[in-house]
Motif scaffolding. Structure first.
Motif, PDB file in Angstrom:
ATOM      1  N   ARG A  89       0.821  -1.214   0.000  1.00  0.00           N
ATOM      2  CA  ARG A  89       0.000   0.000   0.000  1.00  0.00           C
ATOM      3  C   ARG A  89       0.850   1.257   0.000  1.00  0.00           C
ATOM      4  O   ARG A  89       0.318   2.352  -0.107  1.00  0.00           O
ATOM      5  CB  ARG A  89      -0.912   0.014   1.245  1.00  0.00           C
TER       6      ARG A  89
ATOM      7  N   ALA B  69      -3.452   1.602  -3.685  1.00  0.00           N
ATOM      8  CA  ALA B  69      -4.113   0.300  -3.783  1.00  0.00           C
ATOM      9  C   ALA B  69      -4.980   0.245  -5.041  1.00  0.00           C
ATOM     10  O   ALA B  69      -4.976  -0.755  -5.767  1.00  0.00           O
ATOM     11  CB  ALA B  69      -4.953   0.055  -2.536  1.00  0.00           C
TER      12      ALA B  69
ATOM     13  N   HIS C  31      -2.562   6.053   0.429  1.00  0.00           N
ATOM     14  CA  HIS C  31      -2.472   4.600   0.276  1.00  0.00           C
ATOM     15  C   HIS C  31      -3.675   4.006  -0.447  1.00  0.00           C
ATOM     16  O   HIS C  31      -3.561   2.991  -1.120  1.00  0.00           O
ATOM     17  CB  HIS C  31      -2.274   3.924   1.640  1.00  0.00           C
TER      18      HIS C  31
END
Ligand SMILES: Nc1ncnc2c1ncn2[C@@H]1O[C@H](COP(=O)(O)OP(=O)(O)O)[C@@H](O)[C@H]1O
Ligand SMILES: [Mg+2]
Lengths: 333, 319
Positions: A254, A330, A326
């Motif tokens: 991530r 992702a 993050h």
């Protein structure tokens, strides 16, 4: 008894030189589980070795643990390592006996003027009440256990007559002499060639399984992580930017830095056509750090928000990441 | 280890032959009659020209050069070094007379300077950057830069002339020849010589110790949980000793050959003083033999260095 062998909580270790302060480790937390391998991975200079030295209290002279705690869960209860005097009797009793360490270059890490046996015996002499005869037998047994041929002979030889791989095995024998709870290995195979490297890892895995030793393995190589780690902590400029189980990190990274590290090395099983991209830019000067997220200047995902240091976010119970973006990382696949 | 020493000794033999050849060449080229230093000069004076010629024939002095060299070499090997022109006595007797004095002086100086120098150098390295280290460094610098004759004269005028604690010089008084009789004479020259050498040994062992302490095996030793003294002495000092042994070893020949200046200042009746006197009196045979002796001492010292470093550092034994 908890399954945690060592807990590091928000540790800060600063190194001083020429009136300047290098915040080599700036708030690092992780725990090492019994019988598991935690890999700390990151580029050179990110603070991996200083983390290990903090745990062993073997820091450079002008440096200090400025905050946080290091707790060792010994059989006799918890010990706050950071509170112990650096070279006091209690710290020395832990070093080499409860927590042992091996180093990067077995060529220089063994003293050239003493035999291998002498250097292993030293460990036993200071941490056990064994007789001289028992120590001698144990040295031979240890070398044999580490897969060194002709141990009776090797024990009387000087380091220079052993090959690099054999020396590293001898180093491991030395570290394992007192059956430590934790083995810290600081890039133990960087100086060795690839086939020897695989043998050393195999040995470490066997020791972990047989003795339940917790291993803290320091490396800059994601390939090593894939092979050995149970848990992974990715480090950048004195902070852990992402941590989790090996699956979390390798399959669901991530943090942009983790992803950059992963795509900068070939991964076994992904076939021939994987794209290998080195990380652009270079690590900043530790005395002239960027504000906020340290990786922002090199990051493809950087935004305005990255001028401030992000908070730690748990994206899963075992998986934490230090990044504002993050979710976007992702989502980008 | 045995074969190592044997090999080192075998290497010395051709060097010895070459050097003694050069010395003999020097002897032949010096002015004067070769026969004059083969026999006592007072005997030579009583001989007629024919007898002298017969003697020359008998001593092999009319033989070709290489044969003469061979005769001379076998003589030297049997302890027959020839005669001094000046004093007219056998050079061997001069050596037997002077060498003990020189060995006594240098022996004590080497002993003291090695022990004290290594000790202070180690302390200095272990307390790097402290006040102790800094003052020792300054003292060491003074020690290596002040010429020894100056230091000797100062010590002489203060302790011997001003305070009158110690004799001004010399070694033996007639009738007093036990070690304790000479001890007062020994104090000042040994002190001055040791101090000069201590400074060098100290600076050297400090540097060697700092180098050893920065090595990775020191970190390994600390990671084993060994106590500080064991890390510093067994792992640090032990490996730092090699360069220090080499330094001291290289000083040996100069000391065995006589520390000329100290012997002169303190009127010490050693080889150094004898050497000066021989050069002044143009006593060539004696000068040459002292030179040969110094070279021998040098080779012996290098042998000692090799053996000691091999004992200290097992890697040396391999080559
Ligand atoms: N002995 C030392 N003296 C001064 N600074 C050091 C020392 N060791 C490491 N550092 C600094 O600490 C930081 C982290 O270094 P280190 O932990 O050795 O990195 P690595 O991840 O490569 O092991 C770097 O900025 C480095 O310059
Ligand atoms: Mg490192």
């Amino acid at each position: 008894m908890s399954d945690i062998a060592l807990e590091v909580d928000d540790i800060k270790t600063y190194i001083y030189s020429n009136r300047r302060c290098n915040k080599a480790i700036d708030g690092v937390s992780f725990s090492i589980r019994r019988g598991k391998t935690l890999c700390i991975v990151g580029e050179s200079g990110c603070g991996k070795s200083i983390t290990a030295s903090s745990i062993m209290q073997l820091l450079p002279a002008l440096s200090r643990i400025e905050g946080g705690s290091i707790t060792y869960h010994s059989d006799a209860g918890e010990i706050r390592i950071d509170k112990l005097p650096r070279n006091g009797a209690r710290m020395r009793a832990i070093r080499g006996s409860e927590i042992a360490m091996i180093f990067q270059d077995p060529m220089t890490a063994l003293n050239p003027v003493y035999t291998v046996g002498f250097q292993i015996a030293e460990n036993l002499k200071y941490h056990t009440k064994m007789t001289a005869r028992a120590i001698r037998d144990r040295c031979v047994a240890l070398l044999r256990h580490m897969g060194i041929p002709l141990p009776e002979q090797r024990v009387r030889e000087y380091p220079h007559s052993l090959s690099g791989g054999m020396r590293q095995r001898a180093m491991i024998a030395m570290a394992m002499a007192c059956n430590p709870k934790i083995l810290i290995a600081d890039e133990p195979t960087t100086a060795l060639d690839v086939t020897i490297q695989a043998q050393i890892f195999e040995l470490m895995n066997r020791l972990k399984a047989e003795h339940g030793t917790a291993i803290l393995l320091i490396t800059h190589d994601m390939g090593v992580v894939a092979e050995l780690a149970d848990d992974v902590a990715v480090m950048y400029m004195g902070k852990i930017v992402e941590a989790g189980t090996v699956d979390d990190i390798l399959r669901r990274p991530r943090h942009p830095y983790t992803r950059a590290l992963l795509s900068s090395i070939p991964v076994l099983g992904r076939g021939k056509n994987q794209s290998i991209r080195p990380i652009r830019g270079s690590t900043p000067d530790p005395y002239n750090r960027p504000p906020g997220c340290q990786f922002a200047p090199r990051c493809d995902f950087a935004t305005e928000a990255c001028q401030r240091m992000p908070d730690e976010t748990f994206v899963a119970p075992t998986h934490r990441v230090l990044c504002w973006n993050h979710d976007r990382v992702a989502a980008s696949g | 280890m045995g074969t190592f020493i044997l090999r080192r000794i075998l290497i010395l033999i051709p060097m010895l032959v070459a050097i003694s050849f050069l010395i003999y060449l020097g002897l032949e080229l010096t002015p004067g009659d070769a026969v004059s230093h083969m026999i006592p000069p007072d005997v030579a004076n009583t001989l007629s020209a024919e007898d002298l010629e017969a003697l020359r024939e008998q001593l092999g002095l009319n033989q070709p050069f290489l044969l003469r060299f061979w005769i001379w070499l076998t003589n030297v090997l049997q302890g027959n070094f020839g005669h001094s022109l000046e004093a007219g006595v056998a050079i061997k007797d001069i050596f037997l007379d002077r060498l003990p004095a020189t060995l006594e002086l240098s022996g004590f100086a080497i002993l003291f300077s090695t022990i004290i120098g290594c000790f202070l150098g180690t302390i200095s390295a272990l307390r790097r950057g402290s006040a102790t280290d800094n003052s020792l460094t300054v003292v060491g610098m003074l020690g290596v830069s002040i010429p020894e004759f100056f230091f000797g004269l100062v010590a002489l005028s203060f302790f011997a002339l001003h305070l009158e604690w110690l004799p001004v010089g010399g070694r033996l008084m007639p009738g007093y020849d036990s070690f304790w009789d000479r001890a007062p004479h020994l104090v000042l020259p040994v002190l001055v010589l040791s101090l000069m050498m201590t400074a060098g040994v100290m600076r050297y062992s400090r540097a060697a110790m700092l180098d050893a302490l920065s090595r990775e095996y020191i970190r390994t030793a600390r990671a084993k949980g060994l106590p500080g003294w064991r890390v510093n002495l067994l792992h640090g000092l032990r490996t730092a000793l090699t360069p220090v042994v080499v330094l001291i070893g290289f000083r040996l020949p100069a000391l065995i050959g006589g520390s000329v200046i100290i012997e002169l200042v303190f009127q010490w009746p050693g080889l150094g003083n004898e050497f000066i006197a021989a050069v002044r009196g143009q006593d060539y045979p004696l000068v040459m033999m002292i030179a040969l002796f110094s070279v021998l001492a040098m080779l012996l010292a290098s042998l000692i260095i090799d053996v000691l470093t091999a004992l200290i550092d097992p890697r040396v034994r391999l080559e």
